[in-house]
Design a protein around this motif. Structure first.
Motif, short mmCIF file in Angstrom:
data_model
loop_
_atom_site.label_atom_id
_atom_site.label_comp_id
_atom_site.label_asym_id
_atom_site.label_seq_id
_atom_site.Cartn_x
_atom_site.Cartn_y
_atom_site.Cartn_z
N PRO A 135 -7.35 -48.40 36.60
CA PRO A 135 -8.79 -48.57 36.32
C PRO A 135 -9.40 -47.50 35.42
O PRO A 135 -10.43 -47.74 34.80
N MET A 136 -8.75 -46.32 35.34
CA MET A 136 -9.31 -45.25 34.51
C MET A 136 -8.21 -44.29 34.09
O MET A 136 -7.20 -44.16 34.79
N GLU A 137 -8.41 -43.64 32.95
CA GLU A 137 -7.42 -42.68 32.45
C GLU A 137 -8.16 -41.47 31.88
O GLU A 137 -9.14 -41.60 31.13
N LEU A 138 -7.68 -40.30 32.24
CA LEU A 138 -8.21 -39.03 31.76
C LEU A 138 -7.34 -38.52 30.62
O LEU A 138 -6.12 -38.50 30.74
N HIS A 139 -7.96 -38.12 29.52
CA HIS A 139 -7.25 -37.50 28.40
C HIS A 139 -7.75 -36.08 28.19
O HIS A 139 -8.97 -35.86 28.06
N ILE A 140 -6.82 -35.14 28.17
CA ILE A 140 -7.15 -33.75 27.85
C ILE A 140 -6.51 -33.44 26.50
O ILE A 140 -5.29 -33.51 26.35
N VAL A 141 -7.33 -33.11 25.52
CA VAL A 141 -6.88 -32.95 24.13
C VAL A 141 -6.72 -31.47 23.79
O VAL A 141 -7.64 -30.66 24.02
N HIS A 142 -5.55 -31.12 23.25
CA HIS A 142 -5.25 -29.75 22.82
C HIS A 142 -4.80 -29.76 21.36
O HIS A 142 -4.34 -30.78 20.84
N ILE A 143 -4.90 -28.61 20.72
CA ILE A 143 -4.33 -28.42 19.38
C ILE A 143 -3.48 -27.15 19.39
O ILE A 143 -3.67 -26.28 20.24
#
Length: 308
Positions: A135-143
């Motif tokens: 039902p939901m997805e968390l995205h943590i974005v890094h560089i």
């Protein structure tokens, strides 16, 4: 001449408005380009290494280099700004939050995190596993730590490191999510921003050394769909109650002032890419089969003993 310039400006504005990207549900209601048409406006969205994908567990390959990930700064307390960008809401993260290990070629520093969801408890995650969408997805974005911003990092084929966590409906409330839901309620309209004080990523994300995961090369899941992302999608799901999920759907509005629901891109073709796993997947498959075999043999011999 002035009239001609004014007319040109109006036509340009109309063209830009009609050529705006959106999610599938929006495209049925407004004149915007849904996911299947993104490639017409943003050529990279038609590339061969697009995300999200459907992870087929029977085809993943174990990679011994995918050792334990190391999360730095996840226990730190900080203030984060949340802003409604019109198609999603982003929570900024300090550069002290970092990601390393796990077969990554460099240390990555955090930029932001955001969520993807559906509607009424239906599919809302972007990635899927064996066809199952959460039902939901968390995205943590890094560089990569050597880059100053996301735009620069996107020029590197492994410049971005993204983490994906699935949420699964739980009978119990995940109290730590209440602050996230409350923060989203304060940025209802596009351009709204607010500050969430005394926040820790550890409140919503488990310890790294306890996690197993999938790894593949992909892209951003929104335009321009740059193919510069090393994706890490975790096996372990995070809990959220049905009431919390319902509350999440009601917090935000798209830039069109419609409810922000169905904010996920459909899965894309693998096109020959291999998905790797940190777990020896063949062991996971063999053990249940062996257990079943022993149980069957036990039943057979047990019945024979009873009949003699």
């Amino acid at each position: 001449m002035t009239s001609i310039l004014s007319l040109s400006s109006v036509l340009l504005a109309l063209k830009l408005c009609s050529g705006e990207w959106c999610y599938e549900g929006q495209s049925r209601e407004t004149k915007c380009e849904g996911p299947s048409e993104w490639k017409n406006l943003f050529p990279k969205c038609g590339g061969l290494n697009q995300s999200p994908i459907n992870i087929i567990t029977s085809k993943v390959e174990h990679d011994p280099n995918l050792t334990g990930l190391i999360f730095d700064g996840h226990e730190d307390v900080f203030n984060t700004t949340v802003e409604n960008h019109g198609q999603s809401a982003h929570f900024t993260l300090p550069q002290s939050v970092r990601l390393r290990g796990g077969g990554l070629s460099a240390t990555y520093k955090a930029v932001q995190f955001h969520l993807h969801w559906g509607q009424d408890g239906g599919q809302g995650s972007e990635h899927s596993v064996d066809g199952k969408r959460y039902p939901m997805e968390l995205h943590i974005v890094h560089i990569k730590e050597k880059y100053n911003n996301l735009s620069v990092a996107l020029n590197d084929s492994t410049g971005v490191g993204a983490l994906g966590f699935f949420f699964e409906v739980s009978s119990e409330k995940n109290k730590k999510l209440d602050r996230i839901i409350e923060a989203l309620g304060k940025v209802r309209h596009e351009g709204n921003s607010s500050e969430l004080e005394d926040f820790r990523l550890a409140d919503i994300v488990p310890q790294a050394n306890t996690l197993s995961y999938y790894r593949y090369s992909g892209s951003l899941t929104t335009p321009d769909c740059d193919q510069s992302v090393v994706w890490t999608v975790f096996h372990q799901t995070l809990p959220i109650s049905k009431n919390q999920l319902t509350s999440m759907y009601k917090q935000l509005l798209f830039r069109t002032e419609k409810p922000m629901i169905g904010i996920f891109r459909p899965v894309q073709k693998l096109n020959g890419r291999v998905v790797y796993t940190s777990v020896k997947s063949h062991i996971l498959c063999v053990l249940p089969n062996l257990i079943t075999l022993f149980l069957c043999l036990f039943c057979v011999f047990g019945q024979q003993k009873c009949f003699h």
